[in-house]
Design an enzyme around this catalytic site. Sequence first.
Site, PDB file in Angstrom:
ATOM      1  CG  ASP A  68      -0.275  -0.081   2.552  1.00  0.00           C
ATOM      2  OD1 ASP A  68       0.764  -0.767   2.663  1.00  0.00           O
ATOM      3  OD2 ASP A  68      -0.765   0.555   3.514  1.00  0.00           O
ATOM      4  CD  GLU A 133       4.271   0.924   7.260  1.00  0.00           C
ATOM      5  OE1 GLU A 133       4.907   1.249   8.261  1.00  0.00           O
ATOM      6  OE2 GLU A 133       3.995   1.745   6.360  1.00  0.00           O
ATOM      7  CD  GLU A 162       8.564   0.662   5.430  1.00  0.00           C
ATOM      8  OE1 GLU A 162       8.677   1.636   4.651  1.00  0.00           O
ATOM      9  OE2 GLU A 162       7.480   0.226   5.820  1.00  0.00           O
TER      10      GLU A 162
END
Length: 376
Positions: A68, A133, A162
């Site tokens: 997402d 997330e 990330e």
Amino acid sequence: MSKTLQLTKDLISRQSVSPADGGCQALMIERLAAAGFTVESLRFGPVDNFWAKRGSGGPVFCFAGHTDVVPSGPLDEWRSDPFEPVIRDGLLYGRGAADMKSGLAAMLTASEEFVGQYPKHRGTIAFLITSDEEGPSVDGTRRVVEVLRERQENIDWCLVGEPSSENMLGDTIKIGRRGSLSGRLTVHGVQGHIAYPQLADNPVHALAPALAELVARVWDRGNEHFQPTSFQVSNISAGTGAPNVIPGELRARFNLRFSTEQTVDGLKLIVEEILQRHRVKYTLEWFISGHPFLTAPGTLSQAAARAVQEQLQISPKLTTGGGTSDGRFIAPMGAQVIELGVINESIHKVNECVRVEDIDRLQRIYRRTLELLLAT
Ligand SMILES: [Zn+2]
């Protein structure tokens, strides 16, 4: 065009504003299945997640991430459509380019190449991917971890893709983060005429000395891996607006970002002891949004740091600063957790972008990390 760049572009064009997945996971699942992974889709509420594994037994190495993205923001401030990947001047633009579709593409093609070269690798390679997330983070990684715990499946090493880098790719690996504890405080007084203070009880005055003590307090000095614990008031209000009325109530919100020198219960106890000692009449609600975690420098961070060093000739610094990630849910399983990904300067902004050359560099770092940990 490299496979990883192509896949990054394909993922960006699958519009997946949180909690939507937009078909990103289907694309990843198809590729992982073709590479010999057993894939399990785990949908909770509106959230798509999947858990994929290849190999058997330990050690279990897991790539974690999210499909997402945050909303694009004002479209007229984007130089090109946020969901149409475009390369300009060596940068790939699009929502999710840095956070974190390039990371997903790099972990996927790194795994494809690795299992192609080492079909009988040690242990297990896993993927834990969510589409929640950037949202409430309730039906995403947290729920998948619950399922894994019930089955007594464990993760030894988890690399979260990330965007951890600050100025150049690989300059920073996150090895933990501080805890976050918030309080919603109401101080009860008695409203009255400002000329008759003996008939009222001013909650601002009642709180002031306690607040002074909380603000001045040295909670700890941090430690080798953490900054000192910090207490901050984020909101405070009292008063009716009239200049001649003592307010009957004060409301405040505060937050503690805390190191591993503290515990949640210990912090609550100190705050309440200070309020009580100053005879504040209050009610207080607590909210814990994350316990601190730390992966002590060890097998995983050493392998990742060595991969960065070999590929880019720089030594990453290991830090615990910055905001949240799903690492906070995985670390309590007893896993070593690190975050290593592209530069985070443009994330969540308009014109989000990633350096094109960094996409393949990151892929090589991930591939080398796998090799250092699981090659036979
Ligand atoms: Zn992210």
